[in-house]
Structures are given as structure tokens and as C-alpha cells.
Design a protein around this motif. Structure first.
Motif, PDB file in Angstrom:
ATOM      1  N   THR A  86      16.080   7.343  -4.893  1.00 49.67           N
ATOM      2  CA  THR A  86      16.912   7.496  -3.740  1.00 49.67           C
ATOM      3  C   THR A  86      16.156   8.261  -2.565  1.00 49.67           C
ATOM      4  O   THR A  86      15.723   9.221  -2.623  1.00 49.67           O
ATOM      5  N   MET A  87      16.356   7.829  -1.409  1.00 47.72           N
ATOM      6  CA  MET A  87      15.487   7.993  -0.415  1.00 47.72           C
ATOM      7  C   MET A  87      16.365   9.020   0.662  1.00 47.72           C
ATOM      8  O   MET A  87      17.780   8.864   0.417  1.00 47.72           O
ATOM      9  N   PRO A  88      15.763  10.042   1.320  1.00 47.91           N
ATOM     10  CA  PRO A  88      14.331  10.257   1.241  1.00 47.91           C
ATOM     11  C   PRO A  88      13.560  10.860  -0.014  1.00 47.91           C
ATOM     12  O   PRO A  88      14.319  11.479  -0.641  1.00 47.91           O
ATOM     13  N   VAL A  89      12.690  10.422  -0.287  1.00 47.74           N
ATOM     14  CA  VAL A  89      11.804  10.962  -1.634  1.00 47.74           C
ATOM     15  C   VAL A  89      10.868  12.020  -0.945  1.00 47.74           C
ATOM     16  O   VAL A  89      10.029  11.669  -0.155  1.00 47.74           O
ATOM     17  N   LEU A  90      11.181  13.366  -0.955  1.00 42.95           N
ATOM     18  CA  LEU A  90      10.291  14.349  -0.463  1.00 42.95           C
ATOM     19  C   LEU A  90       9.244  15.201  -1.621  1.00 42.95           C
ATOM     20  O   LEU A  90      10.041  15.460  -2.676  1.00 42.95           O
ATOM     21  N   VAL A  91       8.064  14.939  -1.341  1.00 39.54           N
ATOM     22  CA  VAL A  91       7.117  15.427  -2.087  1.00 39.54           C
ATOM     23  C   VAL A  91       6.083  16.546  -1.448  1.00 39.54           C
ATOM     24  O   VAL A  91       5.707  16.273  -0.574  1.00 39.54           O
ATOM     25  N   VAL A  92       6.269  17.699  -2.278  1.00 40.59           N
ATOM     26  CA  VAL A  92       5.425  18.879  -1.768  1.00 40.59           C
ATOM     27  C   VAL A  92       3.940  18.624  -2.433  1.00 40.59           C
ATOM     28  O   VAL A  92       4.073  18.911  -3.669  1.00 40.59           O
ATOM     29  N   VAL A  93       2.914  18.738  -1.634  1.00 43.35           N
ATOM     30  CA  VAL A  93       1.671  18.571  -2.073  1.00 43.35           C
ATOM     31  C   VAL A  93       0.691  19.765  -1.730  1.00 43.35           C
ATOM     32  O   VAL A  93       0.646  20.068  -0.497  1.00 43.35           O
ATOM     33  N   SER A  94      -0.184  20.328  -2.900  1.00 44.59           N
ATOM     34  CA  SER A  94      -0.897  21.531  -2.386  1.00 44.59           C
ATOM     35  C   SER A  94      -2.004  21.031  -1.535  1.00 44.59           C
ATOM     36  O   SER A  94      -2.375  19.739  -1.796  1.00 44.59           O
ATOM     37  N   PRO A  95      -2.931  21.834  -0.867  1.00 42.06           N
ATOM     38  CA  PRO A  95      -3.919  21.461  -0.221  1.00 42.06           C
ATOM     39  C   PRO A  95      -5.176  20.901  -1.096  1.00 42.06           C
ATOM     40  O   PRO A  95      -5.972  19.931  -0.791  1.00 42.06           O
ATOM     41  N   SER A  96      -5.135  21.184  -2.402  1.00 39.75           N
ATOM     42  CA  SER A  96      -5.904  20.206  -3.474  1.00 39.75           C
ATOM     43  C   SER A  96      -5.518  18.974  -3.865  1.00 39.75           C
ATOM     44  O   SER A  96      -6.337  18.284  -4.579  1.00 39.75           O
ATOM     45  N   GLY A  97      -4.239  18.596  -3.399  1.00 41.84           N
ATOM     46  CA  GLY A  97      -3.681  17.338  -3.801  1.00 41.84           C
ATOM     47  C   GLY A  97      -2.879  17.254  -5.039  1.00 41.84           C
ATOM     48  O   GLY A  97      -2.502  16.233  -5.299  1.00 41.84           O
ATOM     49  N   THR A  98      -2.362  18.360  -5.303  1.00 46.91           N
ATOM     50  CA  THR A  98      -1.518  18.357  -6.796  1.00 46.91           C
ATOM     51  C   THR A  98      -0.040  18.657  -6.279  1.00 46.91           C
ATOM     52  O   THR A  98       0.160  19.371  -5.297  1.00 46.91           O
ATOM     53  N   VAL A  99       0.662  17.751  -7.021  1.00 43.89           N
ATOM     54  CA  VAL A  99       2.135  17.671  -6.824  1.00 43.89           C
ATOM     55  C   VAL A  99       2.666  18.898  -6.990  1.00 43.89           C
ATOM     56  O   VAL A  99       2.862  19.388  -8.076  1.00 43.89           O
ATOM     57  N   ALA A 121       0.714  -1.300   0.107  1.00 42.40           N
ATOM     58  CA  ALA A 121      -0.040   0.183  -0.027  1.00 42.40           C
ATOM     59  C   ALA A 121       1.018   0.928   0.019  1.00 42.40           C
ATOM     60  O   ALA A 121       0.529   2.134  -0.806  1.00 42.40           O
ATOM     61  N   ASN A 122       1.868   1.190   0.810  1.00 40.18           N
ATOM     62  CA  ASN A 122       2.914   2.317   1.037  1.00 40.18           C
ATOM     63  C   ASN A 122       3.554   2.664  -0.492  1.00 40.18           C
ATOM     64  O   ASN A 122       3.733   3.727  -0.724  1.00 40.18           O
ATOM     65  N   SER A 123       3.849   1.263  -1.272  1.00 42.49           N
ATOM     66  CA  SER A 123       4.705   1.461  -2.217  1.00 42.49           C
ATOM     67  C   SER A 123       3.834   2.180  -3.369  1.00 42.49           C
ATOM     68  O   SER A 123       4.367   2.882  -4.299  1.00 42.49           O
ATOM     69  N   ALA A 124       2.519   1.760  -3.357  1.00 44.04           N
ATOM     70  CA  ALA A 124       1.443   2.221  -4.370  1.00 44.04           C
ATOM     71  C   ALA A 124       1.428   3.875  -4.180  1.00 44.04           C
ATOM     72  O   ALA A 124       1.293   4.460  -4.878  1.00 44.04           O
ATOM     73  N   LEU A 125       1.393   4.217  -2.697  1.00 43.62           N
ATOM     74  CA  LEU A 125       1.467   5.639  -2.542  1.00 43.62           C
ATOM     75  C   LEU A 125       2.517   6.524  -3.233  1.00 43.62           C
ATOM     76  O   LEU A 125       2.600   7.599  -3.624  1.00 43.62           O
ATOM     77  N   LEU A 126       3.800   5.742  -3.152  1.00 40.77           N
ATOM     78  CA  LEU A 126       4.899   6.337  -3.796  1.00 40.77           C
ATOM     79  C   LEU A 126       4.775   6.545  -4.933  1.00 40.77           C
ATOM     80  O   LEU A 126       5.106   7.566  -5.810  1.00 40.77           O
ATOM     81  N   ARG A 127       4.286   5.535  -5.748  1.00 37.31           N
ATOM     82  CA  ARG A 127       3.955   5.712  -7.159  1.00 37.31           C
ATOM     83  C   ARG A 127       2.976   6.540  -7.668  1.00 37.31           C
ATOM     84  O   ARG A 127       2.816   7.275  -8.716  1.00 37.31           O
ATOM     85  N   LYS A 128       1.793   6.535  -6.777  1.00 39.70           N
ATOM     86  CA  LYS A 128       0.912   7.909  -7.041  1.00 39.70           C
ATOM     87  C   LYS A 128       1.449   9.217  -7.018  1.00 39.70           C
ATOM     88  O   LYS A 128       1.326   9.980  -7.737  1.00 39.70           O
ATOM     89  N   TYR A 129       2.250   9.469  -6.047  1.00 38.92           N
ATOM     90  CA  TYR A 129       2.799  11.016  -5.933  1.00 38.92           C
ATOM     91  C   TYR A 129       4.199  11.196  -6.542  1.00 38.92           C
ATOM     92  O   TYR A 129       4.528  12.241  -6.910  1.00 38.92           O
ATOM     93  N   SER A 130       4.979  10.125  -6.833  1.00 35.15           N
ATOM     94  CA  SER A 130       6.056  10.236  -7.733  1.00 35.15           C
ATOM     95  C   SER A 130       5.977   9.185  -8.909  1.00 35.15           C
ATOM     96  O   SER A 130       6.814   8.035  -8.734  1.00 35.15           O
ATOM     97  N   PRO A 131       5.119   9.429 -10.010  1.00 33.82           N
ATOM     98  CA  PRO A 131       4.849   8.540 -10.911  1.00 33.82           C
ATOM     99  C   PRO A 131       5.996   8.243 -12.016  1.00 33.82           C
ATOM    100  O   PRO A 131       5.668   7.306 -12.617  1.00 33.82           O
ATOM    101  N   SER A 132       6.885   8.925 -11.721  1.00 34.84           N
ATOM    102  CA  SER A 132       8.055   8.578 -13.012  1.00 34.84           C
ATOM    103  C   SER A 132       8.781   7.368 -12.825  1.00 34.84           C
ATOM    104  O   SER A 132       9.311   6.806 -13.723  1.00 34.84           O
ATOM    105  N   GLY A 133       8.844   6.745 -11.680  1.00 37.88           N
ATOM    106  CA  GLY A 133       9.248   5.220 -11.676  1.00 37.88           C
ATOM    107  C   GLY A 133      10.790   5.208 -11.347  1.00 37.88           C
ATOM    108  O   GLY A 133      11.426   6.414 -11.204  1.00 37.88           O
ATOM    109  N   GLY A 134      11.330   4.088 -11.852  1.00 42.72           N
ATOM    110  CA  GLY A 134      12.812   3.902 -11.645  1.00 42.72           C
ATOM    111  C   GLY A 134      13.253   3.676 -10.085  1.00 42.72           C
ATOM    112  O   GLY A 134      12.535   3.148  -9.240  1.00 42.72           O
ATOM    113  N   THR A 135      14.755   3.836 -10.042  1.00 43.02           N
ATOM    114  CA  THR A 135      15.301   3.596  -8.730  1.00 43.02           C
ATOM    115  C   THR A 135      15.135   4.735  -8.094  1.00 43.02           C
ATOM    116  O   THR A 135      15.503   6.037  -8.291  1.00 43.02           O
TER     117      THR A 135
END
Length: 252
Positions: A213-226, A197-211
Motif C-alpha cells: 500500500t503506497m506510499p511505503v515509508l522506510v526509516v533507515v539508520s546511517p549504517s543502513g539498518t531498517v 531496479a526500483n522494485s528490487a530496492l523496495l524488496r531490499k528495504y521492505s522484504p516481507s513482500g505481498g501487496t
């Protein structure tokens, strides 16, 4: 003989005639009595008895007339003094004006109240909770961001990741924690275990895939836009200066 008669004549006092002033009242009294008798008819009292009272009454009337005539001008200064007295009394009886009105200075207005600053958002401690429901935490963070206008920061990492531990150390510093608390709702997602489930969330908010490098920091607006994804842009320097600059850049 002739000499003695003359002496008698010299020594005997002469009777002086009654003065004119003494006779005038009697004449006036007689005239008044006659007038009263003629106007009102004969009186039971003798005419001479009314004579003393008539001069007295006329003299009193004249005296009162003289007082009223002379008293009016003399009383007018006293009457004119009344306004001055009333003018002196009236200001003291009037209500005393307030101090601000006497001095002419208005009471200084109180400064407007400013709304209290919102409480800082809660910052999770170091490490990643593998048992937490990450999806539920992200949904709660997005609702809070819509309410207070903050931004959501997703931190994908693992407890065994050295870079993640370095980032956690910076997040715990006072200056960085102040920026996070004022501008972000931080959600930490464990991707180092076997949680699909957590891996699916990673691909949802960072969909480019590949390898990744942690940590992966994603900033999301209140509307859910990355807004930004460090898997694409690369991680900032994992120091207080690097992370603080990154947080300030995407806070607005």
C-alpha cells in the motif's frame, strides 16, 4: 684763684680709659702674632698687620660653626618635608590603574560562541522522478547521514497514487518541512513504472513482500539498518498531525 682752677678742672673733659672689650682684641692679636712667629719663624710682614685679619677669620669661623650647628636641626624639618613631597609626587607619577582595577569589578567575560546550526537537508519536490538513479541517491543519503547524524527516509510511491500526492502535500508544509530538513535525508523512489531496479530496492528495504500500500515509508539508520517499515506497521494518518508525529518518533 682757687675757684678758677676748680672751674677749669670741672670744665675740662676727662679721658676715660679704653674699654676692656676694645683692649682684648689687641691682646689676643698680640698673643696670636707671637704664637705664629714662634711656630713659623719671623714673618716679613709686621706682626701688627696680621692682627686685624685674625679676629675676622676667627669670627667668621665661629659664625659658620654656629650656622652649621643650628642649621642642621633647622634644616632637618626641610629634609623631613622632602619625603612628604616625594610621597605626594610618586602616586601621581605611577601609572594609572585600569578602570576595572580601580572599581574592583572584573571585566565581564564574553559569552562563549556556539557553533552555528547545520543547514537543513535538501527536500525533494512533489512527485517521483522515474529517470533518477535511486540506488545512487540512497547511497549519497547514507553517506550524508553518517556525516551529520541525520536519518534516511525512503518514500516508495508512484505519480498516479492519490495517497502519495496527499503525503507530498504534507511534506511541503512549513512545519513538516522543518522536521524533515533538521532530522532526515529524504529519498523518493518511483515504483509505479516498469523499473525493475526500483522494485528490487523496495524488496531490499521492505522484504516481507505481498501487496504494498503506497506510499511505503522506510526509516533507515546511517549504517543502513531498517528501523521501521510502514508496509509492516501500517501508514500513519496522511495529515500534518499524523505525519509529523511519525517523523518525530523516528527522528531520534
Amino acid at each position: 684763684m682757687l675757684r678758677s682752677v676748680r672751674a677749669d678742672r670741672r670744665t675740662s673733659p676727662r679721658r676715660s680709659p679704653a674699654p676692656l672689650g676694645a683692649r682684648l682684641p689687641l691682646v689676643a692679636a698680640a698673643v696670636v702674632a707671637a704664637g705664629l712667629t714662634a711656630a713659623c719663624g719671623p714673618s716679613s710682614q709686621p706682626a701688627g698687620s696680621a692682627a686685624p685679619s685674625a679676629p675676622g677669620q676667627s669670627s667668621q669661623a665661629l659664625a659658620s660653626g654656629t650656622l652649621s650647628a643650628t642649621g642642621s636641626p633647622e634644616a632637618s624639618p626641610t629634609a623631613s618635608a622632602s619625603p612628604s613631597a616625594s610621597a605626594t609626587v610618586l602616586p601621581s607619577s605611577s601609572p594609572t590603574p585600569p578602570t576595572g582595577a580601580r572599581s574592583g569589578s572584573a571585566t565581564p567575560a564574553k559569552p562563549p560562541r556556539t557553533s552555528a546550526a547545520p543547514e537543513p537537508a535538501k527536500i525533494p519536490g512533489p512527485g517521483y522522478d522515474s529517470s533518477a538513479d535511486a540506488q545512487k541517491q540512497i547511497d549519497a543519503a547514507l553517506r550524508a547521514a553518517k556525516a551529520d547524524g541525520r536519518t534516511v527516509l525512503l518514500d516508495f510511491g508512484a505519480n498516479w497514487c492519490g495517497n502519495c500526492k496527499a503525503a507530498d502535500k504534507v511534506f511541503g508544509q512549513s512545519q513538516t518541512a522543518a522536521i524533515l530538513g533538521a532530522s532526515y535525508h529524504l529519498v523518493k523512489v518511483d515504483i509505479g513504472g516498469n523499473s525493475s531496479a526500483n522494485s528490487a530496492l523496495l524488496r531490499k528495504y521492505s522484504p516481507s513482500g505481498g501487496t504494498y500500500t503506497m506510499p511505503v515509508l522506510v526509516v533507515v539508520s546511517p549504517s543502513g539498518t531498517v528501523r521501521t517499515d510502514t508496509h509492516v506497521t501500517g501508514n500513519p494518518s496522511l495529515t500534518s498531525e499524523g505525519i509529523n508525529a511519525f517523523l518525530r518518533q523516528w527522528a531520534s
